[in-house]
Motif scaffolding. Sequence first.
Motif, mmCIF file in Angstrom:
data_model
loop_
_atom_site.group_PDB
_atom_site.id
_atom_site.type_symbol
_atom_site.label_atom_id
_atom_site.label_comp_id
_atom_site.label_asym_id
_atom_site.label_seq_id
_atom_site.Cartn_x
_atom_site.Cartn_y
_atom_site.Cartn_z
ATOM 1 N N SER A 189 -51.806 19.370 -1.508
ATOM 2 C CA SER A 189 -50.834 20.574 -1.630
ATOM 3 C C SER A 189 -49.938 20.040 -2.607
ATOM 4 O O SER A 189 -49.237 18.974 -2.382
ATOM 5 N N THR A 190 -49.736 20.777 -3.625
ATOM 6 C CA THR A 190 -48.552 20.384 -4.858
ATOM 7 C C THR A 190 -47.188 20.222 -4.016
ATOM 8 O O THR A 190 -46.206 19.597 -4.701
ATOM 9 N N VAL A 191 -46.942 21.347 -3.228
ATOM 10 C CA VAL A 191 -45.364 21.246 -2.750
ATOM 11 C C VAL A 191 -45.299 20.180 -1.873
ATOM 12 O O VAL A 191 -44.051 19.384 -2.114
ATOM 13 N N TRP A 192 -46.242 19.531 -0.971
ATOM 14 C CA TRP A 192 -46.075 18.007 -0.437
ATOM 15 C C TRP A 192 -46.041 17.214 -1.613
ATOM 16 O O TRP A 192 -45.106 16.260 -1.334
ATOM 17 N N SER A 193 -46.775 17.284 -2.355
ATOM 18 C CA SER A 193 -46.770 16.025 -3.496
ATOM 19 C C SER A 193 -45.454 16.247 -4.361
ATOM 20 O O SER A 193 -44.843 15.033 -4.359
ATOM 21 N N GLY A 194 -44.763 17.259 -4.564
ATOM 22 C CA GLY A 194 -43.715 17.282 -4.856
ATOM 23 C C GLY A 194 -42.523 16.952 -4.158
ATOM 24 O O GLY A 194 -41.406 16.337 -4.662
ATOM 25 N N THR A 205 -46.331 1.343 -4.723
ATOM 26 C CA THR A 205 -46.268 2.161 -3.710
ATOM 27 C C THR A 205 -45.984 3.602 -4.066
ATOM 28 O O THR A 205 -46.567 4.395 -3.385
ATOM 29 N N VAL A 206 -45.341 3.699 -5.097
ATOM 30 C CA VAL A 206 -45.193 5.300 -5.714
ATOM 31 C C VAL A 206 -46.512 5.859 -5.759
ATOM 32 O O VAL A 206 -46.781 6.963 -5.344
ATOM 33 N N VAL A 207 -47.614 5.216 -6.478
ATOM 34 C CA VAL A 207 -48.893 5.547 -6.509
ATOM 35 C C VAL A 207 -49.543 5.767 -5.406
ATOM 36 O O VAL A 207 -50.317 6.961 -5.098
ATOM 37 N N THR A 208 -49.343 4.929 -4.334
ATOM 38 C CA THR A 208 -50.081 4.679 -2.995
ATOM 39 C C THR A 208 -49.588 6.290 -2.163
ATOM 40 O O THR A 208 -50.366 6.818 -1.536
ATOM 41 N N VAL A 209 -48.259 6.529 -2.241
ATOM 42 C CA VAL A 209 -47.778 7.354 -1.346
ATOM 43 C C VAL A 209 -48.296 8.810 -2.167
ATOM 44 O O VAL A 209 -48.700 9.626 -1.279
ATOM 45 N N MET A 210 -48.257 8.915 -3.335
ATOM 46 C CA MET A 210 -48.559 10.056 -3.950
ATOM 47 C C MET A 210 -50.204 10.414 -3.755
ATOM 48 O O MET A 210 -50.447 11.541 -3.474
ATOM 49 N N PHE A 211 -50.903 9.379 -3.515
ATOM 50 C CA PHE A 211 -52.443 9.589 -3.394
ATOM 51 C C PHE A 211 -52.546 9.925 -1.704
ATOM 52 O O PHE A 211 -53.430 10.688 -1.472
ATOM 53 N N GLN A 212 -51.873 9.060 -1.100
ATOM 54 C CA GLN A 212 -52.137 9.426 0.574
ATOM 55 C C GLN A 212 -51.524 10.966 1.000
ATOM 56 O O GLN A 212 -52.262 11.482 1.679
ATOM 57 N N VAL A 213 -50.563 11.444 0.279
ATOM 58 C CA VAL A 213 -49.892 12.416 0.560
ATOM 59 C C VAL A 213 -51.087 13.414 0.099
ATOM 60 O O VAL A 213 -51.352 14.641 0.645
ATOM 61 N N TRP A 214 -51.263 13.502 -1.249
ATOM 62 C CA TRP A 214 -52.315 14.327 -1.747
ATOM 63 C C TRP A 214 -53.632 14.524 -1.090
ATOM 64 O O TRP A 214 -54.157 15.481 -0.660
ATOM 65 N N ASP A 215 -54.028 13.354 -0.662
ATOM 66 C CA ASP A 215 -55.419 13.159 0.220
ATOM 67 C C ASP A 215 -55.230 13.816 1.528
ATOM 68 O O ASP A 215 -56.176 14.564 2.057
#
Length: 411
Positions: free
Chosen positions: A50-55, A36-46
């Motif tokens: 934005s690096t701000v949202w990724s952070g 899920t950690v990877v999935t959330v990071m991927f979805q938010v970036w997609d």
Amino acid sequence: MSLARTLVDVRPLRTSPVFRRLLIGRTASILGTFMTVVTVMFQVWDLTHSTVWSGAVGLAQALPLMVVGLFAGSWADRGDRRRIFLVATVGQAVCSLLLAVQGFTGGVPVPGILALVAAGSCFGAVGGPAAGVFVPRLLPKDQVAAGLALNQVTAQAMMLLGPALGGLFLGWFGIGVCYLIDALSFGLSFYGAFGLPKLPPEGEPSRAGLHGVLDGLRFLAGHRVVRGALITDLAATLLAMPMSLFPLINEERFGGNPRTLGLFLSAVAVGGVTATGLSGWVTRLARPGAVMLCGAAVWGAALALFGFTSSAWVGLGLLVVAGAADSVSVLSRTTIVQTRTPDALLGRVTAAEQIVGQAGPHLGNLRGGLVAGWTSGATALITGGLLCVLAVAYVATSTPELRDGATAEPE
């Protein structure tokens, strides 16, 4: 020393069917969590690029642990830890299931996704302190360290496997399936804990609200051994955490090759998994404090030496050593906390340990980035590693009972 005594001690798996089921459920849950950690990071970036949202994903995971943690620990020290853990596990499963629904249907804005992540982290902050009492209550005292080592080696293995599987499943099936697997993994965790006996606190239950939290903090301030163990962990993470420096070090010393960067990130984990897999000799020693201090000092020294090297292979070797030393130090610290804390306070102390473990690396990466911005990546790494060694030396000299004392009855 025989090979059997060197490998991770598996006696708890043979002697305690309850622990065995609990470990299987916990392992499945950790695997799902890292997917899920990877999935959330991927979805938010997609969705944002934005690096701000990724952070913000990291903040959504870490802030609830720090804010909710101590109060959750006080709650765990007032009630049946088994029931609290089961409720928290159901809450995490529901959050993952809602993430799966939005993954299949789409249309949920990024703040909504982060809110679900934060809610799941809140439930995790509640379940963590409750689970902190399981091993010392389920296993004989001479097997507690072995049980903690089994927890650690399976968790580290899932930390390696989970992101890789998450990436593969994202490509094959999409984000909804990855979230759904995480929700199902909590079902296994629930099954593993369902067979536990009732686990109310032994001794006087925690006082409600802020009073209970302050009682826990007073214990930490007054118990030199447990306090020294947590300070040692802060020294290792706050002063010497290297992850944020790896891209800059790779650029400064090794030409910015992405394959080298990936190996740096993997080397620390490989060292950790290897050391925990060969932790039988550590868990059988009677001086976890000395082992912890040595491990933390080697972690800092290896990272400082890594800052000096210009050879990628030597650097990878030093990172493997650092990862192994950190793994041994963490295992010994957890053993100290679990065996030197009275059961009636263990939920609150486990919550504090959980907060240190979450906040320390984040702040350490921030410290490294700031120092590197003022100087260089190598300077930040070297100074951080040396400061870690000095801080550990100070703890060792100022807390002789941590350095010399064996694991004893809770004070």
